[in-house]
Design a protein around this motif. Structure first.
Motif, PDB file in Angstrom:
ATOM      1  N   LYS A  60      13.728 -27.116  31.305  1.00  0.00           N
ATOM      2  CA  LYS A  60      14.339 -25.943  30.036  1.00  0.00           C
ATOM      3  C   LYS A  60      13.196 -26.675  29.223  1.00  0.00           C
ATOM      4  N   THR A  61      12.242 -26.172  28.260  1.00  0.00           N
ATOM      5  CA  THR A  61      10.942 -26.330  27.039  1.00  0.00           C
ATOM      6  C   THR A  61      11.571 -26.273  25.636  1.00  0.00           C
ATOM      7  N   THR A  62      11.569 -27.256  25.666  1.00  0.00           N
ATOM      8  CA  THR A  62      12.309 -27.128  23.898  1.00  0.00           C
ATOM      9  C   THR A  62      10.845 -27.636  22.875  1.00  0.00           C
ATOM     10  N   ILE A  63      10.978 -26.708  22.179  1.00  0.00           N
ATOM     11  CA  ILE A  63       9.778 -27.091  21.543  1.00  0.00           C
ATOM     12  C   ILE A  63      10.300 -27.659  19.639  1.00  0.00           C
ATOM     13  N   LYS A  64      10.261 -28.988  19.400  1.00  0.00           N
ATOM     14  CA  LYS A  64      10.646 -29.422  18.191  1.00  0.00           C
ATOM     15  C   LYS A  64       9.096 -29.144  16.984  1.00  0.00           C
ATOM     16  N   GLU A  67       7.267 -29.251  10.883  1.00  0.00           N
ATOM     17  CA  GLU A  67       7.358 -27.771   9.770  1.00  0.00           C
ATOM     18  C   GLU A  67       6.463 -28.229   8.401  1.00  0.00           C
ATOM     19  N   ALA A  68       6.735 -29.414   7.997  1.00  0.00           N
ATOM     20  CA  ALA A  68       5.966 -29.290   6.738  1.00  0.00           C
ATOM     21  C   ALA A  68       4.070 -29.561   7.253  1.00  0.00           C
ATOM     22  N   LEU A  69       4.067 -30.186   7.940  1.00  0.00           N
ATOM     23  CA  LEU A  69       2.777 -29.814   8.632  1.00  0.00           C
ATOM     24  C   LEU A  69       2.236 -29.203   8.798  1.00  0.00           C
ATOM     25  N   LEU A  70       2.776 -27.748   9.423  1.00  0.00           N
ATOM     26  CA  LEU A  70       2.528 -26.620   9.958  1.00  0.00           C
ATOM     27  C   LEU A  70       2.767 -25.704   8.725  1.00  0.00           C
TER      28      LEU A  70
END
Length: 150
Positions: A60-64, A67-70
């Motif tokens: 199972k892949t979880t992506i973190k 957020e600040a950079l995006l």
């Protein structure tokens, strides 16, 4: 030694046994996962002592996201990528609650504290709640270790 002391002693012994079993269970899980990876199986249905078992294994892949950079890179476009995050809502509930007010009919539940306060203040008649709720009592129990600092 009192019966209570004996029960507490046995309880702690069982906690220690459970911890050992959890460690052993983790080791067994690692062996089984390695087998599933090796045989490239995601589903295995072995029989064990006349019991039919089902073993599942998948990645199972979880992506973190950073957020600040995006947000910095995307500006206003960042908003189009967002959806409600329950963990963040809970963290910021004080600030978010007023914004959720228009949707409370769909997402809200009565608060025990608010019900009690309204009845005590006389703004809502206690009779309105007769037969309109179920009270469930549950016992909460735990035994933990206290660490003493010297």
């Amino acid at each position: 030694m009192s019966t209570v002391q004996e029960a507490l002693k046995r309880y702690v012994e069982i906690q220690e046994e459970v911890a050992k079993l959890e460690t052993e269970k983790k080791q067994c899980r690692e062996v089984l996962m390695a087998y599933m990876q090796e045989t490239k199986q995601t589903l295995w249905s072995p029989s064990l002592d006349s019991k039919q078992l089902t073993v599942r294994y998948f990645q199972k892949t979880t992506i973190k996201y950073d957020e600040a950079l995006l947000q910095q890179r995307l500006g206003d476009k960042y908003l189009h990528l967002l959806e409600p995050d329950m963990a963040k809502i809970k963290t910021h509930l004080q600030e978010v609650a007023p914004l959720l007010q228009p949707a409370l009919q769909q997402i809200g539940s009565p608060s025990r504290e608010k019900v009690k306060a309204a009845v005590e203040a006389g703004t809502i008649d206690r009779k309105a709640f007769e037969g309109a709720f179920t009270k469930v009592d549950a016992s909460v129990f735990s035994v933990g270790r206290t660490t003493f600092q010297k």
